[in-house]
Design a protein around this motif. Structure first.
Motif, PDB file in Angstrom:
ATOM      1  N   SER A   5       0.817  -1.206   0.000  1.00 24.55           N
ATOM      2  CA  SER A   5       0.000   0.000   0.000  1.00 24.55           C
ATOM      3  C   SER A   5       0.855   1.261   0.000  1.00 24.55           C
ATOM      4  CB  SER A   5      -0.952   0.010   1.194  1.00 24.55           C
ATOM      5  OG  SER A   5      -0.208   0.033   2.396  1.00 24.55           O
ATOM      6  N   ASN A   6       2.154   1.115   0.159  1.00 22.82           N
ATOM      7  CA  ASN A   6       3.057   2.266   0.116  1.00 22.82           C
ATOM      8  C   ASN A   6       3.576   2.537  -1.288  1.00 22.82           C
ATOM      9  OD1 ASN A   6       2.909   2.788   2.894  1.00 22.82           O
ATOM     10  ND2 ASN A   6       4.418   1.197   3.309  1.00 22.82           N
ATOM     11  N   SER A   8       4.049   3.986  -4.912  1.00 20.28           N
ATOM     12  CA  SER A   8       3.794   5.317  -5.470  1.00 20.28           C
ATOM     13  C   SER A   8       2.827   5.213  -6.640  1.00 20.28           C
ATOM     14  CB  SER A   8       5.101   5.944  -5.942  1.00 20.28           C
ATOM     15  OG  SER A   8       5.572   5.278  -7.113  1.00 20.28           O
ATOM     16  N   VAL A   9       2.291   6.338  -7.020  1.00 22.94           N
ATOM     17  CA  VAL A   9       1.397   6.387  -8.183  1.00 22.94           C
ATOM     18  C   VAL A   9       2.145   5.904  -9.419  1.00 22.94           C
ATOM     19  CG1 VAL A   9       0.103   7.932  -9.714  1.00 22.94           C
ATOM     20  CG2 VAL A   9      -0.061   8.208  -7.233  1.00 22.94           C
ATOM     21  N   GLY A  10       3.404   6.289  -9.545  1.00 23.02           N
ATOM     22  CA  GLY A  10       4.205   5.854 -10.687  1.00 23.02           C
ATOM     23  C   GLY A  10       4.393   4.347 -10.729  1.00 23.02           C
ATOM     24  N   GLU A  11       4.661   3.756  -9.581  1.00 23.82           N
ATOM     25  CA  GLU A  11       4.826   2.303  -9.515  1.00 23.82           C
ATOM     26  C   GLU A  11       3.526   1.588  -9.880  1.00 23.82           C
ATOM     27  OE1 GLU A  11       8.221   1.755  -6.078  1.00 23.82           O
ATOM     28  OE2 GLU A  11       6.163   2.174  -5.460  1.00 23.82           O
ATOM     29  N   ILE A  12       2.420   2.105  -9.385  1.00 26.61           N
ATOM     30  CA  ILE A  12       1.121   1.499  -9.702  1.00 26.61           C
ATOM     31  C   ILE A  12       0.830   1.635 -11.192  1.00 26.61           C
ATOM     32  CG2 ILE A  12      -1.377   1.653  -9.302  1.00 26.61           C
ATOM     33  CD1 ILE A  12      -0.633   2.654  -6.427  1.00 26.61           C
ATOM     34  N   ALA A  13       1.160   2.783 -11.758  1.00 28.61           N
ATOM     35  CA  ALA A  13       0.919   3.014 -13.188  1.00 28.61           C
ATOM     36  C   ALA A  13       1.743   2.062 -14.052  1.00 28.61           C
ATOM     37  CB  ALA A  13       1.230   4.471 -13.540  1.00 28.61           C
ATOM     38  N   VAL A  14       2.997   1.848 -13.697  1.00 33.05           N
ATOM     39  CA  VAL A  14       3.840   0.914 -14.455  1.00 33.05           C
ATOM     40  C   VAL A  14       3.298  -0.502 -14.309  1.00 33.05           C
ATOM     41  CG1 VAL A  14       6.156  -0.095 -14.650  1.00 33.05           C
ATOM     42  CG2 VAL A  14       5.892   2.379 -14.379  1.00 33.05           C
ATOM     43  N   GLU A  15       2.828  -0.847 -13.118  1.00 31.89           N
ATOM     44  CA  GLU A  15       2.232  -2.170 -12.903  1.00 31.89           C
ATOM     45  C   GLU A  15       0.991  -2.332 -13.791  1.00 31.89           C
ATOM     46  OE1 GLU A  15       1.796  -5.987 -11.283  1.00 31.89           O
ATOM     47  OE2 GLU A  15       3.475  -4.601 -11.139  1.00 31.89           O
ATOM     48  N   TYR A  16       0.223  -1.289 -13.934  1.00 35.92           N
ATOM     49  CA  TYR A  16      -0.956  -1.319 -14.798  1.00 35.92           C
ATOM     50  C   TYR A  16      -0.553  -1.627 -16.240  1.00 35.92           C
ATOM     51  CZ  TYR A  16      -5.111   0.197 -17.312  1.00 35.92           C
ATOM     52  OH  TYR A  16      -6.191   0.238 -18.146  1.00 35.92           O
ATOM     53  N   LEU A  17       0.494  -0.961 -16.726  1.00 33.08           N
ATOM     54  CA  LEU A  17       0.945  -1.221 -18.099  1.00 33.08           C
ATOM     55  C   LEU A  17       1.479  -2.643 -18.254  1.00 33.08           C
ATOM     56  CD1 LEU A  17       2.691   2.124 -19.095  1.00 33.08           C
ATOM     57  CD2 LEU A  17       0.369   1.343 -19.617  1.00 33.08           C
ATOM     58  N   ALA A  68      -2.704   9.296 -19.644  1.00 33.32           N
ATOM     59  CA  ALA A  68      -3.383  10.091 -18.612  1.00 33.32           C
ATOM     60  C   ALA A  68      -4.392   9.244 -17.847  1.00 33.32           C
ATOM     61  CB  ALA A  68      -4.064  11.305 -19.233  1.00 33.32           C
ATOM     62  N   GLU A  69      -5.090   8.365 -18.542  1.00 35.59           N
ATOM     63  CA  GLU A  69      -6.049   7.486 -17.869  1.00 35.59           C
ATOM     64  C   GLU A  69      -5.334   6.502 -16.942  1.00 35.59           C
ATOM     65  OE1 GLU A  69      -8.812   5.623 -20.530  1.00 35.59           O
ATOM     66  OE2 GLU A  69      -9.386   7.535 -21.421  1.00 35.59           O
ATOM     67  N   VAL A  70      -4.170   6.045 -17.353  1.00 34.89           N
ATOM     68  CA  VAL A  70      -3.394   5.132 -16.505  1.00 34.89           C
ATOM     69  C   VAL A  70      -2.995   5.850 -15.214  1.00 34.89           C
ATOM     70  CG1 VAL A  70      -1.266   3.784 -16.311  1.00 34.89           C
ATOM     71  CG2 VAL A  70      -2.534   3.796 -18.462  1.00 34.89           C
ATOM     72  N   ILE A  71      -2.511   7.074 -15.340  1.00 37.41           N
ATOM     73  CA  ILE A  71      -2.108   7.845 -14.166  1.00 37.41           C
ATOM     74  C   ILE A  71      -3.312   8.117 -13.270  1.00 37.41           C
ATOM     75  CG2 ILE A  71      -1.204  10.069 -13.362  1.00 37.41           C
ATOM     76  CD1 ILE A  71       0.958   8.246 -14.507  1.00 37.41           C
ATOM     77  N   THR A  72      -4.444   8.473 -13.872  1.00 38.81           N
ATOM     78  CA  THR A  72      -5.663   8.726 -13.093  1.00 38.81           C
ATOM     79  C   THR A  72      -6.092   7.481 -12.336  1.00 38.81           C
ATOM     80  OG1 THR A  72      -6.386  10.433 -14.644  1.00 38.81           O
ATOM     81  CG2 THR A  72      -8.074   9.458 -13.244  1.00 38.81           C
ATOM     82  N   SER A  73      -6.077   6.332 -13.007  1.00 42.96           N
ATOM     83  CA  SER A  73      -6.442   5.072 -12.350  1.00 42.96           C
ATOM     84  C   SER A  73      -5.472   4.740 -11.229  1.00 42.96           C
ATOM     85  CB  SER A  73      -6.465   3.926 -13.361  1.00 42.96           C
ATOM     86  OG  SER A  73      -7.480   4.119 -14.296  1.00 42.96           O
ATOM     87  N   ALA A  74      -4.183   4.961 -11.471  1.00 47.16           N
ATOM     88  CA  ALA A  74      -3.170   4.689 -10.449  1.00 47.16           C
ATOM     89  C   ALA A  74      -3.362   5.603  -9.249  1.00 47.16           C
ATOM     90  CB  ALA A  74      -1.769   4.864 -11.036  1.00 47.16           C
ATOM     91  N   LEU A  75      -3.685   6.854  -9.502  1.00 51.65           N
ATOM     92  CA  LEU A  75      -3.920   7.800  -8.413  1.00 51.65           C
ATOM     93  C   LEU A  75      -5.128   7.380  -7.586  1.00 51.65           C
ATOM     94  CD1 LEU A  75      -3.192  10.415  -6.973  1.00 51.65           C
ATOM     95  CD2 LEU A  75      -4.559  11.636  -8.661  1.00 51.65           C
ATOM     96  N   GLN A  76      -6.189   6.964  -8.250  1.00 46.08           N
ATOM     97  CA  GLN A  76      -7.384   6.509  -7.543  1.00 46.08           C
ATOM     98  C   GLN A  76      -7.082   5.263  -6.726  1.00 46.08           C
ATOM     99  OE1 GLN A  76     -10.127   6.196 -10.804  1.00 46.08           O
ATOM    100  NE2 GLN A  76     -10.723   8.337 -10.681  1.00 46.08           N
ATOM    101  N   THR A  77      -6.311   4.356  -7.272  1.00 50.83           N
ATOM    102  CA  THR A  77      -5.906   3.151  -6.560  1.00 50.83           C
ATOM    103  C   THR A  77      -5.101   3.516  -5.324  1.00 50.83           C
ATOM    104  OG1 THR A  77      -5.914   1.830  -8.570  1.00 50.83           O
ATOM    105  CG2 THR A  77      -4.614   0.980  -6.718  1.00 50.83           C
ATOM    106  N   ARG A  78      -4.178   4.454  -5.485  1.00 53.24           N
ATOM    107  CA  ARG A  78      -3.313   4.883  -4.377  1.00 53.24           C
ATOM    108  C   ARG A  78      -4.143   5.523  -3.265  1.00 53.24           C
ATOM    109  NH1 ARG A  78      -0.579   4.902  -0.513  1.00 53.24           N
ATOM    110  NH2 ARG A  78       1.213   6.181  -0.199  1.00 53.24           N
ATOM    111  N   VAL A  79      -5.110   6.336  -3.641  1.00 49.64           N
ATOM    112  CA  VAL A  79      -5.937   7.035  -2.658  1.00 49.64           C
ATOM    113  C   VAL A  79      -6.777   6.039  -1.862  1.00 49.64           C
ATOM    114  CG1 VAL A  79      -7.901   8.615  -2.398  1.00 49.64           C
ATOM    115  CG2 VAL A  79      -5.995   9.217  -3.889  1.00 49.64           C
ATOM    116  N   ARG A  80      -7.255   4.969  -2.535  1.00 49.14           N
ATOM    117  CA  ARG A  80      -8.076   3.959  -1.864  1.00 49.14           C
ATOM    118  C   ARG A  80      -7.301   3.098  -0.900  1.00 49.14           C
ATOM    119  NH1 ARG A  80     -10.989   1.568  -7.016  1.00 49.14           N
ATOM    120  NH2 ARG A  80      -9.324   2.718  -7.915  1.00 49.14           N
ATOM    121  N   SER A  81      -5.995   2.963  -1.124  1.00 48.32           N
ATOM    122  CA  SER A  81      -5.227   2.055  -0.261  1.00 48.32           C
ATOM    123  C   SER A  81      -4.725   2.729   0.980  1.00 48.32           C
ATOM    124  CB  SER A  81      -4.051   1.448  -1.029  1.00 48.32           C
ATOM    125  OG  SER A  81      -3.209   2.443  -1.547  1.00 48.32           O
TER     126      SER A  81
END
Length: 81
Positions: A5-6, A8-17, A68-81
């Protein structure tokens, strides 16, 4: 998705890709060739979940995903965790 849960938004975004590549059955060597880098370089960037903004955008566009959608999704994921 990332268990930590720690992350970053960038890490989550790369994981999404990375997940998008798997869902589309795109092999690392195919994507690396398209991006003009070695498979080992792409694998390292995906494994470390760290890449430059340019590399991130190029990978997203090569996967036909809006960066941009990937970053937005990653940000939302980060905020929820």
């Amino acid at each position: 998705m990332l268990e930590n849960s720690n992350a970053s938004v960038g890490e989550i975004a790369v994981e999404y890709l990375s997940a998008a590549m798997k869902l589309r059955n795109v092999r690392q060597y195919e994507m690396a060739h398209q991006l003009g880098i070695s498979r080992q370089t792409l694998a390292s960037r995906l494994r470390s979940r760290a890449m430059s903004v340019d590399d991130f955008i190029n990978l997203a566009l090569a996967l036909d995903v809006d960066p941009a959608e990937v970053i937005t999704s990653a940000l939302q994921t980060r905020v929820r965790s």
